[in-house]
Every structure is written in C-alpha cells, then in structure tokens.
Design an enzyme around this catalytic site. Sequence first.
Site, short mmCIF file in Angstrom:
data_model
loop_
_atom_site.label_atom_id
_atom_site.label_comp_id
_atom_site.label_asym_id
_atom_site.label_seq_id
_atom_site.Cartn_x
_atom_site.Cartn_y
_atom_site.Cartn_z
N ARG A 102 0.83 -1.21 0.00
CA ARG A 102 0.00 0.00 0.00
C ARG A 102 0.86 1.26 0.00
O ARG A 102 0.51 2.27 -0.60
CB ARG A 102 -0.98 -0.01 1.19
CG ARG A 102 -1.76 1.28 1.35
CD ARG A 102 -3.08 1.10 2.13
NE ARG A 102 -2.95 0.32 3.35
CZ ARG A 102 -2.35 0.74 4.47
NH1 ARG A 102 -1.81 1.94 4.54
NH2 ARG A 102 -2.29 -0.04 5.53
N TYR A 145 -16.38 18.34 -13.36
CA TYR A 145 -16.91 16.98 -13.51
C TYR A 145 -17.95 16.71 -12.41
O TYR A 145 -17.69 17.01 -11.24
CB TYR A 145 -15.74 16.00 -13.42
CG TYR A 145 -16.13 14.55 -13.47
CD1 TYR A 145 -16.56 13.97 -14.65
CD2 TYR A 145 -16.07 13.76 -12.34
CE1 TYR A 145 -16.92 12.64 -14.70
CE2 TYR A 145 -16.42 12.41 -12.37
CZ TYR A 145 -16.84 11.86 -13.56
OH TYR A 145 -17.19 10.55 -13.59
N ASP A 186 -8.01 20.07 -13.28
CA ASP A 186 -8.39 18.75 -13.80
C ASP A 186 -8.17 18.83 -15.32
O ASP A 186 -8.90 19.51 -16.03
CB ASP A 186 -9.86 18.47 -13.45
CG ASP A 186 -10.34 17.10 -13.95
OD1 ASP A 186 -9.68 16.52 -14.84
OD2 ASP A 186 -11.38 16.62 -13.46
N LYS A 197 -9.19 7.48 -18.44
CA LYS A 197 -9.56 8.00 -19.75
C LYS A 197 -8.39 7.83 -20.72
O LYS A 197 -8.03 6.72 -21.04
CB LYS A 197 -10.03 9.44 -19.60
CG LYS A 197 -11.01 9.66 -18.43
CD LYS A 197 -12.34 8.94 -18.60
CE LYS A 197 -13.20 8.88 -17.34
NZ LYS A 197 -13.45 10.15 -16.67
C1 LIG Z 1 -13.86 10.58 -15.41
C2 LIG Z 1 -13.48 11.92 -14.89
C3 LIG Z 1 -13.19 12.12 -13.53
C4 LIG Z 1 -13.34 11.01 -12.49
O1 LIG Z 1 -12.45 9.97 -12.72
P1 LIG Z 1 -12.75 8.42 -12.35
O2 LIG Z 1 -11.54 7.72 -12.85
O3 LIG Z 1 -14.01 8.03 -13.05
O4 LIG Z 1 -12.90 8.35 -10.88
C5 LIG Z 1 -12.81 13.39 -13.14
N1 LIG Z 1 -12.72 14.40 -14.02
C6 LIG Z 1 -12.98 14.24 -15.32
C7 LIG Z 1 -12.88 15.41 -16.24
C8 LIG Z 1 -13.38 13.00 -15.81
O5 LIG Z 1 -13.67 12.85 -17.10
#
Ligand SMILES: *Cc1c(COP(=O)(O)O)cnc(C)c1O
Length: 376
Positions: free
Chosen positions: A51, A103, A175, A200
Amino acid sequence: MSEKSAHFETTCVHAGRHVDPATGAVAPPIHLSTTFERKPDYAPEGYVYGRSANPNRDQLEACLAALEGGTTAIAFASGAAAASAVFQSLKPGDHVICTRDAYHGVLRILREIMSTWELKVSYVDASDLAALQAAVTRDTRLIWVESPSNPLLKLTDIAAVADIARRADAYAVCDSTFATPALQNPLALGMDLVMHSTTKYIGGHSDVTGGALVARESGAWAERLRFLQGAGGAVPSPFDCWMLLRGTATLGVRLQAQSATALSLARWLEKHPKVEQVFHPGLESHPQHALARRQMRGFGAMLSFNARGGETAARQATTRVKLFTRATSLGGVESLIEHRAAVEGPESPTPKQLIRVSAGLEHVDDLIADLDQALA
Ligand SMILES: *Cc1c(COP(=O)(O)O)cnc(C)c1O
C-alpha cells in the site's frame, strides 16, 4: 538524450521504464508482492509494504511526472480518489473556489462528502476571471478548475487562474483529464497541481480505472498528498499501474489521431441540418478558440453538440448508432456516444438536447457515415 529534452512521444515510450536488471525483460515485470523482506535491523529501506509503495506504481508515477513536467506524481485507484485526496489535504473552515462546471463526480465529492469536513465552497464560472477574483476570501486555500470542461468543452485561462491563486496564497489545481499531458501542461502555466482521471486517455483502452495527481513542487503539500495516498489507501493495484504505463506509451500518437478525427467530426456536424450547435475548442466558432490556441497544443478528442428537435431527437440519435458505442466515459480507442443529461441524472444542468462524443481511432469516414444515418 535525457528524458527532459526529448520530444513528448519519446518521453511517452521511455519515461519510468528500464530494462529489468534481473532478467533483461524489456516489458516491465509485474510485482504482485504485498510485502518485502526487512533488513535485520528493520531500518526502513527500499520497499516495505504494497500500500505504501510498489515498483510498478513507482514506474507509472515517474512516467506521469515526466509527461507533466512535475516533480512528484501520485497515483490513485480512480480519478475520484485523486480528487478526494486533494480536498482531504485541507482543514475544516478552509475555503475552496470550484468551477461550476467541474466533472459532476467532483462536485458530488464536495457537496456530499467534504461538506462534513466543513470546507467552505464557492462555485463560480471560472471562464469569468472577475467573478473568480471576487470569490477570493481570506480563507481561500484552493482554486479548482477543469479545462476543457465536461461536457460543454469550456476553457479556463489556466495562467490567469494560477496568477489569481498565487496572489491569494492559495493552491491552484487543474483537472486536465480532457486535455491529457499530450495537449496541455497546466504546471508550466503556473498551476500547483494537475489532476487526471487516468481511466480515460492515459489508460486509453477502456480497461483500467485510475487517477493521478502531479505536483509542480516537492514540499509539504506534495508530501501530505503522498501521505493521503498511502494512509488513505485508495491505491491502484500493480497490474493497474502496469496497464497505465503501457497506455502512456501510445498517448502522444493516439491523441494526435483522435484529435484530428474529433475536429473533422465537429466541422462536419457544424454543417449538418439536424445539428443546432457544436462544442469543440478547435472550431473557429468556439468562443475561446484563441485561448485554446494559446494554452493547448491540440484541441482534444472530445466534442459535444445540441441536436435539433430537443431531448427526443438527441436520445433517438444515440439509439440508432451502429459503430459508435452508447456508453459513458471517454478516451478509449473505440468511439463512444451518450445523451449526457441521461447519464448525469435528474439534477444535471446539461442541456437536454446535448450529445457527447469521444472520438476513437476508427476511420473518420466510417464515423461520419454512422452519425449521418443516426441523425437522419
Ligand atoms: C472521469 C473523470 C473524472 C473522475 O475519474 P474516475 O476515474 O471516473 O474516478 C474526473 N474528471 C474528469 C474530467 C473525468 O472525465
């Protein structure tokens, strides 16, 4: 040639990787061991417990730090876990300014989890810099923006936000999931921290969930975020890290190809009689096209559009596709389409006629043919 001076595509392939000294393996071995033998005197040295640290996670983090030009990368089990750690690094009473169209999962963390932490949160339209500046208080500790944003592909002037944050003595976080390190480096524009849902584009194949933070500077805050990773425990598995490192190798070329496809789709959709408005930062019609040119190296592979005929027409089009897959998420090699408001639920502020598209690696003509028959 050092990794620092290499081009982005080269860094994608080489950063964090080395031939395994034990076996000569070119692809990194996966270290599943959760525990590591201690020295006779128990002095903490090398790996101790899975961890806390793991060789595959270290390799991924070294790669992500190099791709974003940061000092410290910290990998998490999801993007949501990475965002949670950022807010958990604050104290009760601290004030956060968050962009209104962050998001939806990030907004939910602030509203439904961090509210018991007693963070004070102001939601502003971050494209309005005067509103952002006006929201700053004595207690402001963090400004959270997302660019390009989901699902309307709005941009935030990252350098200007970083400047406001610096003068407020607050951390600036971006982000940058939609842009990826291939198209935008928020740390170079003055941000303190960049966040990615590695689920993503970094993973890139719709087969691993993950998140990451990359800090510009090492220091107390980066150490606190590192502590929250290990002690909080939302860590990615060794196999997840291995998959994500493999995904990064092709990040540069995938983004070039997928962004080109997205721009072609956006231009084609803009002329389509069944389409009211198209949102993509690469279009000259995008209100922040000049800003996109200034702070991004490409416009990304996401687009959205308002269908003529309202919610019924939009939902119908997403049921008629044959090549696109009707699914949420983004960044994989297969093109996805969704009626965004249906995915976000009844509280969603997203226009009801909005369709969101993640452009994959298929041939653009096949994607256009599919959209054409779906909209007909
Ligand atoms: C998908 C996404 C998140 C969250 O990420 P997860 O891997 O689904 O927890 C945060 N910000 C953006 C812009 C996203 O597309």
